[in-house]
Design a protein around this motif. Structure first.
Motif, mmCIF file in Angstrom:
data_model
loop_
_atom_site.group_PDB
_atom_site.id
_atom_site.type_symbol
_atom_site.label_atom_id
_atom_site.label_comp_id
_atom_site.label_asym_id
_atom_site.label_seq_id
_atom_site.Cartn_x
_atom_site.Cartn_y
_atom_site.Cartn_z
ATOM 1 N N ASN A 80 13.293 -2.426 11.548
ATOM 2 C CA ASN A 80 12.002 -2.904 12.066
ATOM 3 C C ASN A 80 11.247 -3.723 11.017
ATOM 4 O O ASN A 80 10.553 -4.687 11.359
ATOM 5 N N LEU B 296 12.726 -7.212 11.072
ATOM 6 C CA LEU B 296 12.261 -7.973 12.250
ATOM 7 C C LEU B 296 10.821 -8.432 12.057
ATOM 8 O O LEU B 296 10.476 -9.586 12.345
ATOM 9 N N GLY C 242 2.964 -6.978 17.854
ATOM 10 C CA GLY C 242 2.121 -5.818 18.112
ATOM 11 C C GLY C 242 2.998 -4.725 18.676
ATOM 12 O O GLY C 242 4.198 -4.684 18.420
HETATM 13 C C1 UGA Z 1 10.938 -3.021 18.419
HETATM 14 C C2 UGA Z 1 12.357 -3.347 17.931
HETATM 15 O O1 UGA Z 1 12.705 -4.680 18.323
HETATM 16 C C3 UGA Z 1 13.368 -2.350 18.522
HETATM 17 O O2 UGA Z 1 14.664 -2.621 18.013
HETATM 18 C C4 UGA Z 1 12.932 -0.943 18.128
HETATM 19 O O3 UGA Z 1 13.809 0.034 18.684
HETATM 20 C C5 UGA Z 1 11.529 -0.694 18.660
HETATM 21 O O4 UGA Z 1 10.623 -1.661 18.101
HETATM 22 C C6 UGA Z 1 11.128 0.686 18.217
HETATM 23 O O5 UGA Z 1 10.953 0.902 17.019
HETATM 24 O O6 UGA Z 1 11.082 1.598 19.061
HETATM 25 P P1 UGA Z 1 9.593 -3.460 20.698
HETATM 26 O O7 UGA Z 1 8.429 -2.830 20.036
HETATM 27 O O8 UGA Z 1 9.949 -3.084 22.101
HETATM 28 O O9 UGA Z 1 10.927 -3.202 19.842
HETATM 29 O O10 UGA Z 1 9.303 -5.035 20.705
HETATM 30 P P2 UGA Z 1 9.968 -6.348 20.085
HETATM 31 O O11 UGA Z 1 10.793 -7.016 21.091
HETATM 32 O O12 UGA Z 1 10.560 -6.059 18.753
HETATM 33 O O13 UGA Z 1 8.648 -7.228 19.870
HETATM 34 C C7 UGA Z 1 7.645 -6.789 18.961
HETATM 35 C C8 UGA Z 1 6.537 -7.794 18.868
HETATM 36 O O14 UGA Z 1 6.969 -8.952 18.174
HETATM 37 C C9 UGA Z 1 5.962 -8.287 20.197
HETATM 38 O O15 UGA Z 1 4.547 -8.277 20.103
HETATM 39 C C10 UGA Z 1 6.490 -9.703 20.316
HETATM 40 O O16 UGA Z 1 5.621 -10.528 21.039
HETATM 41 C C11 UGA Z 1 6.560 -10.117 18.852
HETATM 42 N N1 UGA Z 1 7.539 -11.169 18.583
HETATM 43 C C12 UGA Z 1 8.864 -10.971 18.801
HETATM 44 C C13 UGA Z 1 7.111 -12.385 18.070
HETATM 45 O O17 UGA Z 1 5.897 -12.589 17.839
HETATM 46 N N2 UGA Z 1 8.034 -13.352 17.799
HETATM 47 C C14 UGA Z 1 9.345 -13.176 18.017
HETATM 48 O O18 UGA Z 1 10.145 -14.112 17.746
HETATM 49 C C15 UGA Z 1 9.788 -11.955 18.538
#
Ligand code: UGA
Length: 418
Positions: free
Chosen positions: A191, A194, A240
């Motif tokens: 995380n 990411l 977020g």
């Molecule tokens: C995240 C991780 O991606 C999962 O692998 C993990 O299991 C999960 O947290 C967790 O710890 O339980 P999630 O919170 O569902 O998953 O959401 P993401 O898809 O990671 O997105 C997170 C945030 O990043 C969102 O607000 C999204 O809008 C933002 N984001 C994502 C961006 O601003 N830019 C991007 O290129 C991708």
């Protein structure tokens, strides 16, 4: 687990949630989950209860899936639900049972739990099996994960989990067996990476904006390098939700306790870059409206922290909406799924279910969560409520030409102004 063929009992302390689930409904929005739930309840493999004693009495394997939110007023994780559930479970464990942690925890938690259980239930084993699913893709990510990671102290836990995940292993899903601390760290490291990737591209967006360059083209161009990759490079309002923000903060807090604070100092910057996108978006909105929000009609598209979710925990969109409302704007919020949750968190904002109605009087529109339906909007067909209408696309997903051709000013994060 029921979909994999096991007999499963879900336990929760909230009777309302248990009742909804038992009736075959899901108390939140997650595409595909209602179908899987109903199918497995109907097949008699899945039921729900508030009685941990009844559920635990017959089970061989116990998954701990509770939340680990950020502590109020601190960066560290609040582990009360993890320790509370283990404590509630302990007296009901049968000899030979396996307790599997799925919750995201500070490194060292699994060992603490194993040591505690060793006193009261010496025949019980513990494993840590971090969860990597994404909201919005929860079903597919669970049944077809990129990898399975289990932290164990002994072979029996590994053997049991190999049996549990046998269908996935047969599909070739990588299965990594580690010790407790490594498994716990894999989750927060993933995380953190990411979050860092998102903040990296948002930092580049800040430089693009200063230099008159275009972040979307920059991201596409660097993403073709397979060492960089094009996923998680969408610049905009930032991350977020209930995971990334609190996980990087809890990781920093835990590293501090371990004397490794310096190693994660960069995550503070990652957090700050991320929060800066919210202030920057509010400032762009203020500039578009000539320096004051007072009595201005502002429509916010999106309340969920990301599309395909009704989750508003630490939602960047809602944070921006609330900031503009607090500064005197008449803020109307639209979201296809998250309005009820948003209204619980910020009851003073105005929520409108119909997108055209939400846009009818807008002088300024902020695109803050990239639901696909917002891309289908026809700006030319929207009623002209104001002489000059402004759009801020804080997710860089709308078509600038389309909106400009319809007479709107278009601003995005990290892109040229015209
Ligand atoms: C995240 C991780 O991606 C999962 O692998 C993990 O299991 C999960 O947290 C967790 O710890 O339980 P999630 O919170 O569902 O998953 O959401 P993401 O898809 O990671 O997105 C997170 C945030 O990043 C969102 O607000 C999204 O809008 C933002 N984001 C994502 C961006 O601003 N830019 C991007 O290129 C991708």
């Amino acid at each position: 687990m029921a979909e994999l063929g096991f007999e499963v009992i879900g336990v929760d302390i909230d009777p309302a949630k248990v009742e909804i689930l038992q009736s075959g409904r899901v108390p939140f929005y997650e595409p595909g989950l209602p179908e899987v739930l109903a199918r497995n309840i109907d097949a008699g493999r899945l039921r729900f209860t508030t009685s941990i004693s009844e559920a635990a009495a017959t089970a061989d394997i116990h998954f701990i899936c509770v939340g680990t939110p950020q502590q109020a007023g601190a960066n560290a994780a609040d582990l009360s639900q993890v320790f509370g559930s283990v404590q509630a479970l302990a007296p009901h464990l049968r000899a030979g049972a396996l307790v599997v942690g799925k919750s995201t925890v500070p490194v060292g938690t699994a060992a603490l739990i194993a040591d505690q259980l060793a006193i009261t239930a010496p025949d019980v084993e513990v494993a840590w099996n971090p969860e990597f699913l994404r909201e919005g893709f929860a079903v597919a990510d669970t049944l077809h994960p990129d990898r399975l990671v289990i932290g164990v102290r002994g072979n029996r836990a590994e053997d049991l989990l190999r049996q549990v995940y046998a269908p996935l292993l047969a599909d070739g899903v990588p299965f990594l067996v580690t010790d407790f601390p490594t498994a716990e760290l894999v989750k927060v490291a993933a995380n953190s990476f990411l979050a860092t990737k998102i903040s990296f591209i948002n930092a580049m967006a800040e430089v693009c904006e200063a230099a008159g360059a275009d972040i979307t083209q920059l991201a596409e161009a660097i993403g073709y390098d397979p060492r960089i990759g094009n996923r998680f490079l969408a610049a905009g309002l930032g991350f977020g939700g209930g995971c990334l923000p609190k996980d990087i903060r809890a990781f920093m807090a835990r590293a501090g306790e371990l004397g490794a604070e310096e190693a994660l100092a960069f995550l503070r910057e990652v957090d700050q870059i991320n929060l800066r996108q919210r202030t920057h978006t509010v400032n762009l909105a203020l500039a578009a409206l000539g320096g004051s929000f007072a009595a201005k009609n502002v429509t916010v598209l999106g309340a969920a922290f990301k599309p395909d979710s009704d989750d508003v925990r630490d939602s960047p969109a809602l944070a921006v909406a609330a900031a503009i409302h607090n500064a005197g704007g008449n803020v109307v919020v639209h979201d296809p799924k998250a309005l009820a949750n948003a209204a619980r968190v910020y009851p003073t904002l105005t929520y409108v279910e119909d997108v055209n109605e939400a846009l009818a009087n807008a002088e300024l529109v902020l695109h803050l969560t990239e639901w696909p339906e917002y891309r289908d909007l026809d700006p030319g067909a929207l009623p002209a409520a104001a002489k000059q209408r402004h759009l801020i696309d804080a997710r860089n997903r709308l078509d600038p030409q389309l909106w400009r051709a319809a007479g709107w000013t278009y601003r995005a994060l990290g892109r040229p102004t015209a």
